[in-house]
Design a protein around this motif. Sequence first.
Motif, PDB file in Angstrom:
ATOM      1  N   VAL A 132     -11.296 -10.443  17.302  1.00 19.47           N
ATOM      2  CA  VAL A 132     -11.648 -11.204  18.584  1.00 19.47           C
ATOM      3  C   VAL A 132     -10.417 -11.854  19.152  1.00 19.47           C
ATOM      4  O   VAL A 132      -9.578 -12.574  18.338  1.00 19.47           O
ATOM      5  CB  VAL A 132     -12.710 -12.019  18.495  1.00 19.47           C
ATOM      6  CG1 VAL A 132     -14.017 -11.199  18.237  1.00 19.47           C
ATOM      7  CG2 VAL A 132     -12.587 -13.104  17.327  1.00 19.47           C
TER       8      VAL A 132
ATOM      9  N   GLU B  11      -8.094 -14.589  21.145  1.00 21.18           N
ATOM     10  CA  GLU B  11      -8.229 -16.073  21.421  1.00 21.18           C
ATOM     11  C   GLU B  11      -8.916 -16.304  22.775  1.00 21.18           C
ATOM     12  O   GLU B  11      -8.933 -15.881  23.512  1.00 21.18           O
ATOM     13  CB  GLU B  11      -6.825 -16.644  21.386  1.00 21.18           C
ATOM     14  CG  GLU B  11      -6.203 -16.652  20.016  1.00 21.18           C
ATOM     15  CD  GLU B  11      -5.013 -17.440  20.071  1.00 21.18           C
ATOM     16  OE1 GLU B  11      -4.631 -18.481  20.702  1.00 21.18           O
ATOM     17  OE2 GLU B  11      -3.910 -17.425  19.110  1.00 21.18           O
ATOM     18  N   ARG B  12      -9.396 -17.319  22.761  1.00 23.72           N
ATOM     19  CA  ARG B  12     -10.304 -18.089  23.949  1.00 23.72           C
ATOM     20  C   ARG B  12      -9.772 -19.527  24.262  1.00 23.72           C
ATOM     21  O   ARG B  12      -9.413 -20.130  23.189  1.00 23.72           O
ATOM     22  CB  ARG B  12     -11.853 -18.125  23.761  1.00 23.72           C
ATOM     23  CG  ARG B  12     -12.304 -16.463  23.414  1.00 23.72           C
ATOM     24  CD  ARG B  12     -12.273 -15.633  24.534  1.00 23.72           C
ATOM     25  NE  ARG B  12     -12.789 -14.523  24.172  1.00 23.72           N
ATOM     26  CZ  ARG B  12     -12.629 -13.368  24.810  1.00 23.72           C
ATOM     27  NH1 ARG B  12     -11.942 -13.469  26.310  1.00 23.72           N
ATOM     28  NH2 ARG B  12     -12.979 -12.067  24.569  1.00 23.72           N
TER      29      ARG B  12
ATOM     30  N   ARG C 204      -9.843 -23.491  24.200  1.00 19.26           N
ATOM     31  CA  ARG C 204     -10.563 -24.130  22.971  1.00 19.26           C
ATOM     32  C   ARG C 204     -10.249 -25.522  23.453  1.00 19.26           C
ATOM     33  O   ARG C 204      -9.301 -26.162  23.539  1.00 19.26           O
ATOM     34  CB  ARG C 204     -10.032 -23.775  21.724  1.00 19.26           C
ATOM     35  CG  ARG C 204     -10.585 -24.547  20.669  1.00 19.26           C
ATOM     36  CD  ARG C 204     -10.020 -23.921  19.257  1.00 19.26           C
ATOM     37  NE  ARG C 204     -10.484 -24.460  18.098  1.00 19.26           N
ATOM     38  CZ  ARG C 204     -10.151 -24.331  16.856  1.00 19.26           C
ATOM     39  NH1 ARG C 204      -9.433 -23.598  16.553  1.00 19.26           N
ATOM     40  NH2 ARG C 204     -10.624 -24.850  15.683  1.00 19.26           N
TER      41      ARG C 204
ATOM     42  N   HIS D  92     -15.398 -23.504  22.163  1.00 20.81           N
ATOM     43  CA  HIS D  92     -14.629 -22.300  22.360  1.00 20.81           C
ATOM     44  C   HIS D  92     -15.139 -21.782  24.147  1.00 20.81           C
ATOM     45  O   HIS D  92     -16.385 -21.506  24.025  1.00 20.81           O
ATOM     46  CB  HIS D  92     -14.914 -21.190  21.368  1.00 20.81           C
ATOM     47  CG  HIS D  92     -14.594 -21.778  20.308  1.00 20.81           C
ATOM     48  ND1 HIS D  92     -13.328 -21.427  19.666  1.00 20.81           N
ATOM     49  CD2 HIS D  92     -14.770 -22.690  19.183  1.00 20.81           C
ATOM     50  CE1 HIS D  92     -12.987 -22.127  18.465  1.00 20.81           C
ATOM     51  NE2 HIS D  92     -13.930 -22.912  18.384  1.00 20.81           N
TER      52      HIS D  92
ATOM     53  N   ASP E  84     -13.311 -17.141  29.204  1.00 17.71           N
ATOM     54  CA  ASP E  84     -12.152 -17.203  30.013  1.00 17.71           C
ATOM     55  C   ASP E  84     -12.424 -17.274  31.463  1.00 17.71           C
ATOM     56  O   ASP E  84     -11.563 -18.221  32.089  1.00 17.71           O
ATOM     57  CB  ASP E  84     -11.476 -15.880  30.053  1.00 17.71           C
ATOM     58  CG  ASP E  84     -11.150 -15.314  28.580  1.00 17.71           C
ATOM     59  OD1 ASP E  84     -10.591 -16.253  27.808  1.00 17.71           O
ATOM     60  OD2 ASP E  84     -10.955 -14.098  28.266  1.00 17.71           O
TER      61      ASP E  84
ATOM     62  N   VAL F 116     -14.248 -19.974  13.722  1.00 20.36           N
ATOM     63  CA  VAL F 116     -13.308 -19.972  14.929  1.00 20.36           C
ATOM     64  C   VAL F 116     -13.696 -18.468  15.485  1.00 20.36           C
ATOM     65  O   VAL F 116     -13.645 -18.297  16.654  1.00 20.36           O
ATOM     66  CB  VAL F 116     -11.830 -20.009  14.467  1.00 20.36           C
ATOM     67  CG1 VAL F 116     -11.133 -19.344  15.510  1.00 20.36           C
ATOM     68  CG2 VAL F 116     -11.624 -21.394  14.060  1.00 20.36           C
ATOM     69  N   GLY F 117     -13.875 -17.302  14.450  1.00 22.88           N
ATOM     70  CA  GLY F 117     -14.324 -16.044  14.879  1.00 22.88           C
ATOM     71  C   GLY F 117     -15.640 -16.117  15.727  1.00 22.88           C
ATOM     72  O   GLY F 117     -15.802 -15.323  16.790  1.00 22.88           O
TER      73      GLY F 117
ATOM     74  N   ARG G 281     -15.106 -17.850  19.120  1.00 20.44           N
ATOM     75  CA  ARG G 281     -14.320 -17.047  20.034  1.00 20.44           C
ATOM     76  C   ARG G 281     -15.111 -15.554  20.666  1.00 20.44           C
ATOM     77  O   ARG G 281     -15.349 -15.187  21.868  1.00 20.44           O
ATOM     78  CB  ARG G 281     -13.119 -16.305  19.480  1.00 20.44           C
ATOM     79  CG  ARG G 281     -12.109 -17.425  19.228  1.00 20.44           C
ATOM     80  CD  ARG G 281     -10.966 -16.716  18.552  1.00 20.44           C
ATOM     81  NE  ARG G 281      -9.935 -17.761  18.232  1.00 20.44           N
ATOM     82  CZ  ARG G 281      -8.765 -17.437  17.731  1.00 20.44           C
ATOM     83  NH1 ARG G 281      -8.602 -16.230  17.262  1.00 20.44           N
ATOM     84  NH2 ARG G 281      -7.618 -18.374  17.615  1.00 20.44           N
ATOM     85  N   TYR G 282     -16.118 -15.159  19.588  1.00 17.10           N
ATOM     86  CA  TYR G 282     -17.009 -13.990  20.165  1.00 17.10           C
ATOM     87  C   TYR G 282     -17.836 -14.396  20.997  1.00 17.10           C
ATOM     88  O   TYR G 282     -18.036 -13.511  21.810  1.00 17.10           O
ATOM     89  CB  TYR G 282     -17.392 -13.467  18.779  1.00 17.10           C
ATOM     90  CG  TYR G 282     -18.260 -12.164  18.766  1.00 17.10           C
ATOM     91  CD1 TYR G 282     -17.535 -10.977  19.570  1.00 17.10           C
ATOM     92  CD2 TYR G 282     -19.392 -11.888  18.119  1.00 17.10           C
ATOM     93  CE1 TYR G 282     -18.426  -9.842  19.652  1.00 17.10           C
ATOM     94  CE2 TYR G 282     -20.176 -10.615  18.025  1.00 17.10           C
ATOM     95  CZ  TYR G 282     -19.550  -9.794  18.997  1.00 17.10           C
ATOM     96  OH  TYR G 282     -20.112  -8.339  18.819  1.00 17.10           O
TER      97      TYR G 282
ATOM     98  N   ALA H 223     -18.005 -16.728  22.897  1.00 13.17           N
ATOM     99  CA  ALA H 223     -17.421 -17.156  24.305  1.00 13.17           C
ATOM    100  C   ALA H 223     -16.982 -15.920  24.972  1.00 13.17           C
ATOM    101  O   ALA H 223     -17.070 -15.789  26.397  1.00 13.17           O
ATOM    102  CB  ALA H 223     -16.060 -17.928  24.002  1.00 13.17           C
ATOM    103  N   GLY H 224     -16.366 -14.980  24.296  1.00 18.11           N
ATOM    104  CA  GLY H 224     -16.096 -13.673  25.157  1.00 18.11           C
ATOM    105  C   GLY H 224     -17.194 -12.961  25.494  1.00 18.11           C
ATOM    106  O   GLY H 224     -17.121 -12.052  26.292  1.00 18.11           O
TER     107      GLY H 224
END
Length: 506
Positions: free
Chosen positions: A275, A277-278, A280, A289, A292, A327-328, A331-332, A334-335
Motif C-alpha cells: 500500500v 504512503e498516505r 499521516r 492516516h 489523499d 501502518v499498513g 494506509r489501506y 485511507a486509500g
Amino acid sequence: MTAFILVAGAHTGSWIWQAVADRLRESGAQAYPVTLTGLGERGHAAGPDTDLETHIHDLLRVIDRTDAAEVVLVGHCYGIYPVLGAAGRRPERIARIVHLDAGMPQHGDQALTLVPDQAVRDRLLHRAGPADDDWRIPPPPLEEWQRWGSVAGLSPAVLARLAGDAVPQPARTLTQPLRLSKAVSELPKTGVLCTANGSSIAMVEALVGLGDPRFQVLTDPRVSFFELATGHWPMLSCPDEVAETLVRAAAGEGHRVAAAVNEQPAHLRPFLLDVPERPRERVGRVDLHLPDDLAEADRPRPAVVFVHGGPVHPDVRPTPRDWPGFVGYGRYVAGMGAVGVTLDHRLHDLADYGRAAEDLAEAVDLVRADPRVDEDRVALWHFSSGGLLAADWLAAPPPWLRCVAASYPILAPLPNWGLVDSRFRPADAVRTAGRLPIVLTRMELERAEIAVSVEEFLAVAEKCDADVEVIDVPLGHHGFETIDHTEQARHALERAVRSVLEHLRR
C-alpha cells in the motif's frame, strides 16, 4: 542422585504431589513433597506473622537435609515464590529450578497478584498489620476454583478433593515482597507450560519476539520449556507426564527459545499488501492516516480505529502504531476513502486493561471531534489480546459505532490471566450487542488457548442472534498480516476491510 523438592501453590500442601512423588521415586530419584507452614491440616503451626520468609526457611531446611548431588526445586503457582527465595540462599546446591505452570516473579514482586479477586487483593493491601485478625485467606469454594486456574483434566471427584482439602493461606505469604539475589538469575531453569491454562511455547516465543526486555532472559541456553496439554493442576490431572517431564528437565532436555539473529521479528516484517504512503498526522498517542483527497472533500469521512494487543512493555521500540501491520491497515483504509486511526494505549501489563480502555475511549473522542471525521460513522478494529477491549463497546454500543471488527482476537481472558478485570469479557458482553455488526477474522492455525476463547464467543453470539460475520484465513497464523504472504491471506484481509467499510457507509 537427583532430589526433587516439590512445592505446591496456595491453599494446598504435600498431598497434592503424592502421585508424582511416587513416580519419581520409582525412577530412582528422591522426592520431597513439601507442606509449607500453615498449609497442613487445619493450618497447623501458622500464626499472623507467617509470611513468605517463613516458607523460604521451610524449604531451606529441606534442602539442607538432603545429601543428593543435584537438587531440583519445583514450584507450582504460588510455590515459585518460596522456591526462588530459597534458591537464592543456597545456589550452590541447586541444579535447576522448574516453574510448573508458574510465572516469572521478579525482585520486589508480591504473590498477591495471583489472587483473582480484586476485592480480596484490595483488602489485603489495607490490612492493619500482622496482628490483624483477618490474617488468613479462606480457600475458594468448589465452584470458584477455575478462577485460580483451569481445572481441565480434573475429574469431579478430584476437583472435589482439591476444594475439600484446601486450607486457608496466611495473608503475609502473599503480601511480603520477594527478595531475589543475583545468584538466582544464573541458575538453569525450566518452564512447564499447561496449555489448557493459557500458556504455550508459541506464546513465549511471541513475547520474546516483541522485544520485551523482561522476556529476553528466556533465550538463555540454560532455559528450557515443555508443554503439557492439561489445566493448572497437572500433578493431579496427569501425574505420570509430570514426573516424566521433571526427570527430562533435570537432565537438561526441553525446547529452547532462540534469540532472533539477523532476522526481523514477525511483527516488524512487511505488511501483507503493498500500500502506498498516505498523509499521516500524529496527535499525542494517536495517528491519523488520511485519504489523499481529504483536503478537497466537502464532507467528513468515516473512521476505523485499530486497537493493538499486548501487553507491550513501555520500552519496546517501535511502539505498536509504527508497526508495519498497523501502518499498513491505516494506509489501506485511507486509500479507500476512510480515516485510518492507530494508537498506542498503555496495556503494559495484564493489570492495565482498565487504563488501556481509558486510552482507547480518549482516542475515540479525539477522532470523533476532528472535523474531517464523520462523528456518526466509526468502527473499532481489535487485534489479538486487544480483543478484550471490545467488551465495553459490545456491552453498550453507542449509536455512532457502526461496526466492531476483531482479527485473531482473544475474546475471554485466558485461564491464567487472573489480574484481568471480569468486565473485559467480550464472550459475555456480546449478549447485549444487539444487531451491531461484528466482523471476526479467524486463523486456521490459531494458538489453541486463543481459539478456545473465540469458540466461546461464537457460541454465545449464536444463542443471542448477534450479527457476526466470520472470515477464515486458511493456514493462517496469529499475526498473519506480516507472516502469511499468501493469496488466501490477502483475500481474507481485503474481504474484512471491505465488509467494515460497507458497514460504515450504510
